[in-house]
Write a protein that holds these residues in place. Sequence first.
Motif, PDB file in Angstrom:
ATOM      1  N   UNK A  67       0.849  -1.190   0.000  1.00  0.00           N
ATOM      2  CA  UNK A  67       0.000   0.000   0.000  1.00  0.00           C
ATOM      3  C   UNK A  67       0.889   1.245   0.000  1.00  0.00           C
ATOM      4  N   UNK A  68       0.766   2.057  -1.031  1.00  0.00           N
ATOM      5  CA  UNK A  68       1.697   3.172  -1.193  1.00  0.00           C
ATOM      6  C   UNK A  68       1.549   4.195  -0.077  1.00  0.00           C
ATOM      7  N   UNK A  69       0.390   4.272   0.540  1.00  0.00           N
ATOM      8  CA  UNK A  69       0.110   5.272   1.565  1.00  0.00           C
ATOM      9  C   UNK A  69       0.432   4.788   2.983  1.00  0.00           C
ATOM     10  N   UNK A  70       0.984   3.587   3.132  1.00  0.00           N
ATOM     11  CA  UNK A  70       1.128   2.984   4.458  1.00  0.00           C
ATOM     12  C   UNK A  70       1.997   3.832   5.379  1.00  0.00           C
ATOM     13  N   UNK A  71       1.451   4.201   6.525  1.00  0.00           N
ATOM     14  CA  UNK A  71       2.167   5.055   7.478  1.00  0.00           C
ATOM     15  C   UNK A  71       3.330   4.323   8.145  1.00  0.00           C
ATOM     16  N   UNK A  72       3.378   2.974   8.024  1.00  0.00           N
ATOM     17  CA  UNK A  72       4.449   2.202   8.664  1.00  0.00           C
ATOM     18  C   UNK A  72       5.719   2.146   7.822  1.00  0.00           C
ATOM     19  N   UNK A  73       5.677   2.626   6.609  1.00  0.00           N
ATOM     20  CA  UNK A  73       6.844   2.528   5.726  1.00  0.00           C
ATOM     21  C   UNK A  73       8.119   3.115   6.346  1.00  0.00           C
ATOM     22  N   UNK A  74       8.071   4.262   7.022  1.00  0.00           N
ATOM     23  CA  UNK A  74       9.315   4.829   7.565  1.00  0.00           C
ATOM     24  C   UNK A  74      10.043   3.927   8.554  1.00  0.00           C
ATOM     25  N   UNK A  75       9.377   2.931   9.124  1.00  0.00           N
ATOM     26  CA  UNK A  75      10.056   2.064  10.090  1.00  0.00           C
ATOM     27  C   UNK A  75      11.179   1.268   9.436  1.00  0.00           C
ATOM     28  N   UNK A  76      11.106   1.042   8.136  1.00  0.00           N
ATOM     29  CA  UNK A  76      12.171   0.292   7.465  1.00  0.00           C
ATOM     30  C   UNK A  76      13.467   1.098   7.415  1.00  0.00           C
ATOM     31  N   UNK A  77      13.351   2.418   7.499  1.00  0.00           N
ATOM     32  CA  UNK A  77      14.555   3.251   7.458  1.00  0.00           C
ATOM     33  C   UNK A  77      15.439   3.024   8.677  1.00  0.00           C
ATOM     34  N   UNK A  78      14.847   2.560   9.775  1.00  0.00           N
ATOM     35  CA  UNK A  78      15.635   2.300  10.972  1.00  0.00           C
ATOM     36  C   UNK A  78      16.646   1.171  10.751  1.00  0.00           C
ATOM     37  N   UNK A  79      16.428   0.412   9.685  1.00  0.00           N
ATOM     38  CA  UNK A  79      17.299  -0.734   9.408  1.00  0.00           C
ATOM     39  C   UNK A  79      18.103  -0.514   8.118  1.00  0.00           C
ATOM     40  N   UNK A  80      18.311   0.753   7.780  1.00  0.00           N
ATOM     41  CA  UNK A  80      19.066   1.121   6.580  1.00  0.00           C
ATOM     42  C   UNK A  80      18.420   0.579   5.307  1.00  0.00           C
ATOM     43  N   UNK A  81      17.109   0.452   5.335  1.00  0.00           N
ATOM     44  CA  UNK A  81      16.373  -0.017   4.167  1.00  0.00           C
ATOM     45  C   UNK A  81      15.433   1.079   3.689  1.00  0.00           C
ATOM     46  N   UNK A  82      15.040   0.982   2.443  1.00  0.00           N
ATOM     47  CA  UNK A  82      14.165   1.990   1.854  1.00  0.00           C
ATOM     48  C   UNK A  82      12.727   1.821   2.326  1.00  0.00           C
ATOM     49  N   UNK A  83      12.065   2.918   2.729  1.00  0.00           N
ATOM     50  CA  UNK A  83      10.630   2.853   3.014  1.00  0.00           C
ATOM     51  C   UNK A  83       9.806   2.597   1.753  1.00  0.00           C
ATOM     52  N   UNK A  84      10.460   2.687   0.598  1.00  0.00           N
ATOM     53  CA  UNK A  84       9.787   2.446  -0.674  1.00  0.00           C
ATOM     54  C   UNK A  84       9.723   0.972  -1.005  1.00  0.00           C
ATOM     55  N   UNK A  85      10.431   0.568  -2.058  1.00  0.00           N
ATOM     56  CA  UNK A  85      10.336  -0.807  -2.517  1.00  0.00           C
ATOM     57  C   UNK A  85      10.886  -1.815  -1.523  1.00  0.00           C
ATOM     58  N   UNK A  86      11.891  -1.440  -0.741  1.00  0.00           N
ATOM     59  CA  UNK A  86      12.411  -2.383   0.257  1.00  0.00           C
ATOM     60  C   UNK A  86      11.337  -2.773   1.262  1.00  0.00           C
ATOM     61  N   UNK A  87      10.481  -1.835   1.639  1.00  0.00           N
ATOM     62  CA  UNK A  87       9.444  -2.098   2.637  1.00  0.00           C
ATOM     63  C   UNK A  87       8.523  -3.228   2.191  1.00  0.00           C
ATOM     64  N   UNK A  88       8.298  -3.342   0.879  1.00  0.00           N
ATOM     65  CA  UNK A  88       7.378  -4.361   0.392  1.00  0.00           C
ATOM     66  C   UNK A  88       8.071  -5.551  -0.262  1.00  0.00           C
TER      67      UNK A  88
END
Length: 369
Positions: A89-110
């Motif tokens: 879901x492109x609008x997911x508010x949880x996406x920024x949590x992936x940044x805590x692990x040096x991963x992208x909130x974009x495609x890495x999140x999914x």
Amino acid sequence: MEQSSESPVAGRGAQSRSVPTRFGLAAREADGDWRDHMEALAQSEGGPPVKLRTQVTEERPRTILSFNRSPDIGFDRSVNAYRGCEHGCVYCFARPTHAYHDLSPGLDFETQLFAKPDAAELLRATLAKPRYRPKPIAMGTNTDPYQPIENRYKITRALLEVCLDARHPVTITTKSDRVLADLDLLEEMARKRLVAVAISVTSLDPALSGKLEPRAASPAKRLAALGKLAAAGVPTHCSISPVIPAITDEFMEEIVRQAAAAGVASCGWIPLRLPHEVAPLFREWLSVHFPERGDKVMSIVRSIRANEGGGKDNDPNFFTRMKPTGVWADLFRARFHLACKRAGIGKGKFELDCSRFRAPEVGGQMRLL
């Protein structure tokens, strides 16, 4: 809004995997590896794009129950069986949590997901502590407990089995009809007033849903799942979430009507929120799929945050972040209330029972009666 020159990423919500700058992470560039080469070759020859594969990493956390003191949400503890979500879901508010692990909130999140196979045993150990006091545990507050990898791991089911054994109340939020795979547990928990299930329905257009939330269940399947849960006696709630101005708000009244017709007793709506990296990801998505109305969408989004949020893409403040203001917000609110009145559906409060709680067995010990 200027139209993006990039082709849409097939089967995914986010359109890039850039990392945020607020943590000082190094920027990513194409490095000429195999995937970059194959994608370039496919585009040059007019062929289909290379599909991004989902990778799952198993992790072993020490704890599984998270607590919060937010005044804006109706629970103080939650369990997340997974990190990242393949629904995309492109609008997911949880996406920024992936940044805590040096991963992208974009495609890495999914595409870069994490599963917690020990979650059920960790929860069992937590509930067995002498000082533990029960209150409803929320599942699906960060990432969906019934995303596709649940079919393989069945961590959510194991968590529900622990809660049923301990007579511990649970609330579930999902965008998937996979929740029906656990209907046997949910029925038994419902008879003991231990569970309530909310399913989010964003639109009624499967083509639009395929762009917004590409790997979530279709809107029709979600509504059907709500009906089956309600028929089985499971307290159900239809969440119209998020309402995206000029994109999904047109479906609000019909979603309410169909939810009521399915026997759902409760319905609510939540406005679009764009915290941190979600805002640029959503703008990027608009430039790919709806460039002709992107500026209008973002103008309305800023207008409903105009008072407390300062007219920004997002209002992060307690007490106001979930309450849009302004003319557009008032219009959405009025439309929703009128639709509920016509459909005979309300916003029910599910009173779950904490009085039956019993500490679960740990390490083979017999439960004290």
